[in-house]
Scaffold this motif. Structure first.
Motif, PDB file in Angstrom:
ATOM      1  N   ALA A   1       0.630  -1.416   0.080  1.00 28.09           N
ATOM      2  CA  ALA A   1      -0.071   0.032   0.162  1.00 28.09           C
ATOM      3  C   ALA A   1       0.752   1.244  -0.073  1.00 28.09           C
ATOM      4  CB  ALA A   1      -0.972   0.135   1.221  1.00 28.09           C
ATOM      5  N   LEU A   2       2.016   1.221   0.701  1.00 30.49           N
ATOM      6  CA  LEU A   2       2.869   2.427   0.773  1.00 30.49           C
ATOM      7  C   LEU A   2       4.318   2.065   1.189  1.00 30.49           C
ATOM      8  CD1 LEU A   2       2.568   5.500   0.949  1.00 30.49           C
ATOM      9  CD2 LEU A   2       2.436   5.210   3.605  1.00 30.49           C
ATOM     10  N   SER A   3       5.000   2.869   0.306  1.00 29.17           N
ATOM     11  CA  SER A   3       6.429   2.742   0.304  1.00 29.17           C
ATOM     12  C   SER A   3       6.923   3.021   1.644  1.00 29.17           C
ATOM     13  CB  SER A   3       7.432   3.363  -0.743  1.00 29.17           C
ATOM     14  OG  SER A   3       6.895   2.556  -1.991  1.00 29.17           O
ATOM     15  N   PHE A   4       8.110   2.253   2.316  1.00 28.78           N
ATOM     16  CA  PHE A   4       8.749   2.602   3.477  1.00 28.78           C
ATOM     17  C   PHE A   4       9.750   4.060   3.218  1.00 28.78           C
ATOM     18  CE2 PHE A   4      10.808   2.697   7.469  1.00 28.78           C
ATOM     19  CZ  PHE A   4      10.068   1.646   8.381  1.00 28.78           C
ATOM     20  N   PRO A   5       9.584   4.882   3.844  1.00 29.03           N
ATOM     21  CA  PRO A   5      10.471   6.161   3.556  1.00 29.03           C
ATOM     22  C   PRO A   5      11.904   6.069   4.130  1.00 29.03           C
ATOM     23  CG  PRO A   5       9.295   6.408   5.824  1.00 29.03           C
ATOM     24  CD  PRO A   5       8.814   5.226   5.200  1.00 29.03           C
ATOM     25  N   SER A   6      12.576   5.086   3.713  1.00 24.08           N
ATOM     26  CA  SER A   6      14.243   4.943   4.226  1.00 24.08           C
ATOM     27  C   SER A   6      14.704   4.311   3.139  1.00 24.08           C
ATOM     28  CB  SER A   6      14.306   4.009   5.340  1.00 24.08           C
ATOM     29  OG  SER A   6      13.518   4.684   6.361  1.00 24.08           O
ATOM     30  N   GLU A   7      15.983   4.237   3.150  1.00 24.67           N
ATOM     31  CA  GLU A   7      16.929   3.568   1.989  1.00 24.67           C
ATOM     32  C   GLU A   7      16.589   2.002   1.869  1.00 24.67           C
ATOM     33  OE1 GLU A   7      19.088   4.739  -0.030  1.00 24.67           O
ATOM     34  OE2 GLU A   7      18.389   6.813   0.593  1.00 24.67           O
ATOM     35  N   PRO A   8      16.439   1.293   0.845  1.00 22.13           N
ATOM     36  CA  PRO A   8      16.031   0.222   0.667  1.00 22.13           C
ATOM     37  C   PRO A   8      16.841  -1.023   1.417  1.00 22.13           C
ATOM     38  CG  PRO A   8      16.045   1.052  -1.437  1.00 22.13           C
ATOM     39  CD  PRO A   8      16.651   2.254  -0.404  1.00 22.13           C
TER      40      PRO A   8
ATOM     41  N   GLU B   1      10.303   3.400  13.986  1.00 24.01           N
ATOM     42  CA  GLU B   1      10.329   3.801  12.785  1.00 24.01           C
ATOM     43  C   GLU B   1       9.020   2.896  11.976  1.00 24.01           C
ATOM     44  OE1 GLU B   1      14.223   5.204  10.631  1.00 24.01           O
ATOM     45  OE2 GLU B   1      14.263   3.254  11.619  1.00 24.01           O
ATOM     46  N   VAL B   2       8.863   1.720  12.227  1.00 20.15           N
ATOM     47  CA  VAL B   2       7.818   0.850  11.946  1.00 20.15           C
ATOM     48  C   VAL B   2       6.563   1.129  12.279  1.00 20.15           C
ATOM     49  CG1 VAL B   2       7.108  -1.656  11.891  1.00 20.15           C
ATOM     50  CG2 VAL B   2       9.465  -1.325  11.869  1.00 20.15           C
ATOM     51  N   ALA B   3       6.509   1.700  13.627  1.00 15.44           N
ATOM     52  CA  ALA B   3       5.127   2.165  14.315  1.00 15.44           C
ATOM     53  C   ALA B   3       4.788   3.229  13.487  1.00 15.44           C
ATOM     54  CB  ALA B   3       5.355   2.268  15.698  1.00 15.44           C
ATOM     55  N   ALA B   4       5.718   4.284  13.225  1.00 14.21           N
ATOM     56  CA  ALA B   4       5.301   5.550  12.401  1.00 14.21           C
ATOM     57  C   ALA B   4       5.061   5.248  10.816  1.00 14.21           C
ATOM     58  CB  ALA B   4       6.683   6.527  12.174  1.00 14.21           C
ATOM     59  N   TYR B   5       5.705   4.231  10.451  1.00 11.42           N
ATOM     60  CA  TYR B   5       5.169   3.868   9.120  1.00 11.42           C
ATOM     61  C   TYR B   5       3.910   3.135   8.899  1.00 11.42           C
ATOM     62  CZ  TYR B   5       5.079   0.712   5.059  1.00 11.42           C
ATOM     63  OH  TYR B   5       4.474  -0.148   3.827  1.00 11.42           O
TER      64      TYR B   5
END
Length: 341
Positions: A74-81, A89-93
Motif C-alpha cells: 500500500a505504501l513505500s517505506f520512507p528509508s533507504e532500501p 520507525e515501523v510504528a510511524a510507518y
C-alpha cells in the motif's frame, strides 16, 4: 456484555477486522484493492488505546529485515532500501499506511469471542463493547500478542527485577548487578548484547541455534524441519561464540527456580540480581473458538465460514508474521470475502 448491541458504529458491515497492526492494515489494503470502502464496507477494531505494539518495544530494537522486506504494497517505506528500520520507525510507518488508506480504527475495543448464528452465514462477534453481527470476521491480533512464560516463572523472585522481554525498554530499566537472560533466540541475544555494556550478563539457551548472516533474512528465517525434528530459527545478529568472546556467559537452559536461586539443566545454580525472560510470545488467538485453535485449516481459513486469520503462521502462509509475508494472507482473505455470497 453478550447480547447488547455495540454503539460504536460496527453494525451492518461486510467485514470486521480485529487488530490494527500490520496484519490488519494489510487485510484492509487488500479489501480496498478489491473495491471495498473502509468504514462503509468494513471496519478495523483494536484493543489498544491507540498505541501499536511496535511503539512499546525496546528503544534500540532494529528489525532483522531491511526496508525491502519491511513494506506493505500500500505504501513505500520512507528509508533507504537496504537499511534496517527501528521499531519506532515501523510504528510511524504503519501510522502513515493507516492514514494513506483512510482507515479510522476503533481503538479500545477487545474481541472476546466469535460464533456462527445458527445455520446462517452471519457471525456474532463478541467484544468488550458489546456484540455485533457481521458476515466476515478477520482475526489479525498478531502472532506475538501475549508473553510466553516458563512454568517456573512464578517461583523466582530476584532482588532486582523480573520482567518479560516485552517490558524491557533499555539498560536503564535494569538495576545494577548480574543479569540472567532466559532464551537464546534473537531477542535474547540482542538484549544480552545491549546489556553487556553495563552489566554482567548470562544467557541461558534451551535450543542452541545456528548463526546466519543478517543479509539472509527473511529467506533463512523461521524454524526448519530436518530429519523429523524442528530446528529453531537461526541467530541473525551475533553467534553464541561472538557473545562469549565479548564477555557474555552462555549456559544451558533453566529448569527450575526458587526465590533468587535458578537451577540450570547441567545442575549448576545461579543467583542473578535480575532476570529477563526472552521466552517468546503466544499468538493473539485466545478469543477464537477452541475448535478453530485446535484444528486450523491453513491458508487463512477456519472451520467457521466467514472467520479468517491473518498474520499467524499456524493459520496462514509461511512467513505471514512478517511485514513482507503478511500480504499473501491478506490477499487470500480479501478474495474469500469478496467471493462470499
Amino acid at each position: 456484555m453478550s447480547g447488547t448491541s455495540v454503539k460504536i458504529g460496527l453494525s451492518h458491515r461486510r467485514a470486521i477486522i480485529v487488530g490494527a497492526g500490520q496484519a490488519g492494515l494489510a487485510v484492509a489494503a487488500a479489501l480496498i484493492s478489491r473495491g471495498l470502502s473502509p468504514q462503509r464496507d468494513f471496519v478495523v477494531v483494536d484493543q489498544s488505546p491507540g498505541v501499536r505494539s511496535w511503539e512499546t518495544r525496546w528503544t534500540s530494537l532494529t528489525l532483522l529485515s531491511d526496508v525491502r522486506h519491511s513494506t506493505l504494497p500500500a505504501l513505500s517505506f520512507p528509508s533507504e532500501p537496504q537499511s534496517r528500520p527501528r521499531a519506532r520507525e515501523v510504528a510511524a510507518y504503519l501510522g502513515a499506511v493507516e492514514k494513506h488508506l483512510g482507515i479510522a480504527p476503533v481503538w479500545g475495543v477487545r474481541a472476546t469471542g466469535v460464533r456462527r448464528l445458527g445455520s446462517s452465514a452471519t457471525l456474532l462477534l463478541e467484544t468488550s463493547a458489546g456484540s455485533v453481527q457481521t458476515r466476515n470476521v478477520v482475526c489479525a491480533t498478531g502472532a506475538n500478542s501475549r508473553p510466553r512464560l516458563p512454568a517456573w516463572a512464578g517461583d523466582i523472585a530476584p532482588p532486582g527485577r523480573l520482567m518479560h522481554s516485552s517490558a524491557y525498554r533499555s539498560a536503564a530499566d535494569v538495576p545494577p548487578g548480574d543479569v540472567l537472560i532466559v532464551g537464546g533466540g534473537n531477542a535474547g541475544a540482542q538484549i544480552a548484547r545491549e546489556l553487556s555494556a553495563t552489566h554482567r550478563v548470562t544467557l541461558a539457551v534451551r535450543n542452541p541455534r545456528r548463526y546466519r548472516h543478517v543479509a539472509t533474512f527473511p529467506r533463512a528465517a523461521g524454524p526448519r524441519k530436518r530429519l523429523g525434528s524442528i530446528r529453531p530459527e537461526p541467530l541473525f545478529g551475533d553467534s553464541y561464540a561472538q557473545l562469549q568472546r565479548d564477555g557474555i556467559d552462555v549456559v544451558p537452559a533453566v529448569v527450575g527456580a526458587s526465590d533468587a536461586d535458578v537451577t540450570l539443566a547441567d545442575g549448576r545454580h545461579l543467583a542473578p540480581a535480575s532476570v529477563i525472560l526472552a521466552t517468546g510470545f503466544l499468538p493473539g488467538d485466545d478469543w477464537l473458538p477452541a475448535e478453530v485453535r485446535d484444528a486450523p485449516l491453513g491458508r487463512t481459513r477456519t472451520s467457521v465460514p466467514g472467520l479468517f486469520v491473518a498474520g499467524m503462521p499456524g493459520y496462514g502462509h509461511p512467513g505471514s508474521e512478517n511485514l513482507d509475508g503478511v500480504w499473501r494472507d491478506a490477499a487470500t482473505i480479501a478474495r474469500h470475502i469478496t467471493n462470499r455470497p
